[in-house]
Write an enzyme that holds these catalytic residues in place. Structure first.
Site, PDB file in Angstrom:
ATOM      1  N   SER A 118       0.893  -1.277   0.133  1.00  0.00           N
ATOM      2  CA  SER A 118       0.125   0.012  -0.033  1.00  0.00           C
ATOM      3  C   SER A 118       0.851   1.231   0.094  1.00  0.00           C
ATOM      4  O   SER A 118       1.629   1.465  -0.850  1.00  0.00           O
ATOM      5  CB  SER A 118      -1.042  -0.052   1.135  1.00  0.00           C
ATOM      6  OG  SER A 118      -1.843   0.720   1.027  1.00  0.00           O
ATOM      7  N   ASP A 172      -9.951  -4.709  -4.859  1.00  0.00           N
ATOM      8  CA  ASP A 172      -9.199  -3.739  -3.598  1.00  0.00           C
ATOM      9  C   ASP A 172     -10.149  -2.256  -3.736  1.00  0.00           C
ATOM     10  O   ASP A 172     -10.337  -1.718  -4.918  1.00  0.00           O
ATOM     11  CB  ASP A 172      -7.879  -3.408  -4.140  1.00  0.00           C
ATOM     12  CG  ASP A 172      -7.128  -2.537  -3.184  1.00  0.00           C
ATOM     13  OD1 ASP A 172      -7.803  -1.758  -2.216  1.00  0.00           O
ATOM     14  OD2 ASP A 172      -5.919  -3.038  -2.832  1.00  0.00           O
ATOM     15  N   HIS A 203      -8.069  -5.497  -0.385  1.00  0.00           N
ATOM     16  CA  HIS A 203      -6.810  -4.827   0.141  1.00  0.00           C
ATOM     17  C   HIS A 203      -5.948  -5.842   0.981  1.00  0.00           C
ATOM     18  O   HIS A 203      -6.358  -5.591   2.258  1.00  0.00           O
ATOM     19  CB  HIS A 203      -6.968  -3.437   0.785  1.00  0.00           C
ATOM     20  CG  HIS A 203      -5.712  -2.454   0.506  1.00  0.00           C
ATOM     21  ND1 HIS A 203      -5.246  -2.201  -0.424  1.00  0.00           N
ATOM     22  CD2 HIS A 203      -5.221  -1.945   1.701  1.00  0.00           C
ATOM     23  CE1 HIS A 203      -4.230  -1.466  -0.137  1.00  0.00           C
ATOM     24  NE2 HIS A 203      -4.216  -1.046   1.064  1.00  0.00           N
TER      25      HIS A 203
END
Length: 225
Positions: A118, A172, A203
């Site tokens: 991320s 996601d 995610h």
């Protein structure tokens, strides 16, 4: 000189010959990916030193200014939102210090992999592509390449051929896959070798993803001798 970031270290064997610097996501810390170390061990891999740094605590504009661990500030999730250039540069400097520490410990840059999830993915890609010495590889999970429009001017020739592993979940909702695809395309436009993977997940991490990361590490540690 000691690095400015606090870190957690795990090794997979005595006298590691390669290092993996793994950057966590927004609001997490270095402990977040500790559990993956046993999952990534394999007889085909050399002894590895995993380094999990903690990002500094800072207010994050996107989260109403709440202080949390973050590699840089976030102003929005739109691909064209303002980006924290100063924060990214500071994060790059801090991660570069970790690379240099490994150099002093006998691990040259060509035996170091930068990885991140991320916001950690964004920091790893931003840092690695601009690093002045060739790295073994870059791993970007569920993230994107920040300041992608400056890549042609700022990418260092030393890492123009460094392999990049990029992975993203098709479900996601935090970092839309289109952001990662745009980042992939920006790198491919510069002839950066990118291995692109998608998984049916939100995610996070997928079991197949860990297998693919292990295969990538086996590849890049075999060529970085």
């Amino acid at each position: 000189m000691n690095p400015t970031l606090e870190t957690i270290e795990r090794v997979t064997g005595p006298e590691p010959t390669h290092s993996i610097i793994w950057l966590h996501g927004l609001g997490a810390d270095g402990h977040d990916f500790e559990p993956i170390v046993p999952e990534l061990q394999h007889p085909g891999l050399p002894a590895l030193r995993f380094i999990f740094p903690h990002a500094p605590v800072r207010p994050v504009t996107l989260n109403q200014g709440m202080p949390m661990r973050a590699w840089y500030d976030l102003y929005g999730l739109d691909r064209d939102a303002r980006e924290d250039i100063d924060g990214l540069r500071a994060a790059r400097h801090a991660v570069t210090e970790l690379i240099e520490q490994e150099n002093r410990r006998g691990i040259p840059a060509e035996r170091i992999v930068l990885a991140g999830f991320s916001q950690g993915c964004a920091t790893a890609l931003y840092t690695g592509l601009r690093h002045a010495e060739p790295l073994a590889g870059l791993i970007g999970l569920s993230g994107y390449l920040p300041l992608r429009n400056t890549l042609p001017a700022e990418r260092h020739p030393a890492n123009a051929a460094t392999p990049v592993f990029m992975a993203h979940g098709t479900m996601d909702m935090v970092v839309p896959m289109a952001y990662a695809e745009t980042s992939r395309d920006a790198m491919l436009a510069q002839q950066q070798p990118v291995q692109w993977h998608t998984y049916p997940m939100p995610h996070g991490l997928h079991p197949q993803e860990l297998d693919d990361i292990r295969a990538f590490l086996t590849q890049v540690t075999a060529t970085a001798t």
